[in-house]
Write a protein that holds these residues in place. Structure first.
Motif, mmCIF file in Angstrom:
data_model
loop_
_atom_site.group_PDB
_atom_site.id
_atom_site.type_symbol
_atom_site.label_atom_id
_atom_site.label_comp_id
_atom_site.label_asym_id
_atom_site.label_seq_id
_atom_site.Cartn_x
_atom_site.Cartn_y
_atom_site.Cartn_z
ATOM 1 N N TYR A 256 -8.789 0.849 -6.555
ATOM 2 C CA TYR A 256 -9.246 -0.694 -6.153
ATOM 3 C C TYR A 256 -10.110 -0.811 -4.948
ATOM 4 O O TYR A 256 -10.602 -1.634 -4.564
ATOM 5 C CB TYR A 256 -8.264 -1.495 -6.207
ATOM 6 C CG TYR A 256 -7.571 -1.822 -7.507
ATOM 7 C CD1 TYR A 256 -8.258 -2.568 -8.317
ATOM 8 C CD2 TYR A 256 -6.188 -1.405 -7.907
ATOM 9 C CE1 TYR A 256 -7.644 -3.016 -9.658
ATOM 10 C CE2 TYR A 256 -5.891 -1.620 -9.205
ATOM 11 C CZ TYR A 256 -6.437 -2.364 -10.074
ATOM 12 O OH TYR A 256 -5.755 -2.802 -11.205
ATOM 13 N N GLY A 257 -10.060 0.601 -4.131
ATOM 14 C CA GLY A 257 -11.115 0.535 -3.002
ATOM 15 C C GLY A 257 -12.278 0.111 -3.202
ATOM 16 O O GLY A 257 -12.603 -0.745 -2.213
ATOM 17 N N PRO A 258 -13.022 0.384 -3.901
ATOM 18 C CA PRO A 258 -14.449 -0.002 -4.116
ATOM 19 C C PRO A 258 -14.399 -1.519 -4.179
ATOM 20 O O PRO A 258 -15.605 -2.015 -4.014
ATOM 21 C CB PRO A 258 -15.019 0.693 -5.236
ATOM 22 C CG PRO A 258 -14.278 1.865 -5.563
ATOM 23 C CD PRO A 258 -12.682 1.598 -5.023
ATOM 24 N N TYR A 259 -13.411 -2.204 -4.675
ATOM 25 C CA TYR A 259 -13.638 -3.510 -4.715
ATOM 26 C C TYR A 259 -12.998 -4.471 -3.635
ATOM 27 O O TYR A 259 -12.970 -5.495 -3.374
ATOM 28 C CB TYR A 259 -12.926 -4.031 -5.898
ATOM 29 C CG TYR A 259 -12.972 -3.500 -7.252
ATOM 30 C CD1 TYR A 259 -14.277 -3.895 -7.889
ATOM 31 C CD2 TYR A 259 -12.671 -2.357 -7.457
ATOM 32 C CE1 TYR A 259 -14.682 -3.461 -9.059
ATOM 33 C CE2 TYR A 259 -12.837 -1.734 -8.862
ATOM 34 C CZ TYR A 259 -14.138 -2.127 -9.356
ATOM 35 O OH TYR A 259 -14.528 -1.881 -10.608
ATOM 36 N N GLY A 260 -12.654 -3.698 -2.340
ATOM 37 C CA GLY A 260 -12.385 -3.871 -1.235
ATOM 38 C C GLY A 260 -10.935 -3.874 -0.542
ATOM 39 O O GLY A 260 -11.131 -3.770 0.757
ATOM 40 N N PRO A 261 -9.994 -3.916 -1.273
ATOM 41 C CA PRO A 261 -8.637 -3.853 -0.614
ATOM 42 C C PRO A 261 -8.373 -2.796 0.099
ATOM 43 O O PRO A 261 -8.956 -1.353 -0.111
ATOM 44 C CB PRO A 261 -7.568 -3.856 -1.740
ATOM 45 C CG PRO A 261 -8.347 -4.699 -2.800
ATOM 46 C CD PRO A 261 -9.741 -4.005 -2.786
ATOM 47 N N LEU A 262 -8.009 -2.705 1.306
ATOM 48 C CA LEU A 262 -7.732 -1.546 2.258
ATOM 49 C C LEU A 262 -6.194 -1.150 2.113
ATOM 50 O O LEU A 262 -5.469 -2.009 1.841
ATOM 51 C CB LEU A 262 -7.945 -1.965 3.524
ATOM 52 C CG LEU A 262 -9.374 -2.231 3.997
ATOM 53 C CD1 LEU A 262 -9.443 -2.613 5.222
ATOM 54 C CD2 LEU A 262 -10.310 -0.952 3.802
ATOM 55 N N PRO A 263 -5.878 0.215 1.975
ATOM 56 C CA PRO A 263 -4.637 0.632 1.977
ATOM 57 C C PRO A 263 -3.611 -0.164 2.927
ATOM 58 O O PRO A 263 -4.184 -0.631 4.122
ATOM 59 C CB PRO A 263 -4.415 2.161 2.427
ATOM 60 C CG PRO A 263 -5.808 2.398 2.165
ATOM 61 C CD PRO A 263 -6.727 1.312 2.315
#
Lengths: 132, 132
Positions: free
Chosen positions: B123-130
């Motif tokens: 999901y990283g490419p959609y914004g959420p950061l770890p």
């Protein structure tokens, strides 16, 4: 799946918990007396933080049931009790701000600032800081 | 109670939401297609943060039901749909990391770091950061 799990330190496997497992978990006073159980969670929409665990307190078949929003940071999971222990005695918990189910549903769980202030004023001496 | 509520700005009355109201809320793709619904929440114990909304995806009477942990910040409540819209299309949601119910229960909701990494990589490419 077991392959993925093997070698993972035990503590990381318990970092997260499902909301469905939190609900129903008993809540104990600091003396270890069972007071109620977690009935629901109150979540800040924007940040996704659980602000309150909504503790159901007494009542019989839903009659006279009252709900006490407890700041999340007060809950300390205790393995021996298999439940949450909070650093208040029974009477302090009884006297804490509480609401009927209709109020909770209507307000999304003590969402009116006036309520929040009352709750955090009450529990402030036990540690939790206002979340806003 | 009405006295306490009167005069409170509308937006503050919706700052919090009960977990029981989040559960069951439909999830829509970015094209507005209904994909599934929120079945549970995955909470970081220490901080009380909701890390994932666990989306139930398809299945019939629980058979073949798969659960997709969605980073909370992806969920955008949309009044028109009366549900959450996420910025992915159907196939991207289908291909996202998913698990059976037993896996979720056992792991407390994707609690093994190995899983977390896979989910946030996806999901990283959609914004959420770890979150860790």
């Amino acid at each position: 799946m077991n392959q993925a799990v093997s070698g993972t330190p035990v503590e990381t496997s318990h970092r997260l918990i499902l909301g469905s497992r939190v609900n129903g978990t008993p809540v104990f006073s600091k003396e270890g007396e069972r007071i109620g159980h977690v009935d629901d969670l109150s979540i800040e929409r924007g940040t996704g933080r659980v602000v309150y665990a909504i503790m159901s307190f007494g009542g019989f078949l839903g009659i006279g049931e009252k709900f006490h929003p407890l700041p999340w940071s007060l809950l300390d999971y205790d393995v021996e009790h298999d439940g949450y222990v909070v650093p208040l005695d029974r009477s302090a918990l009884e006297n804490a701000p509480h609401y009927g189910r209709d109020e909770l549903v209507e307000l999304g769980g003590a969402s009116i600032r006036h309520y929040d202030q009352r709750i955090f004023e009450y529990y402030g001496p036990y540690g939790p800081l206002p979340y806003w």
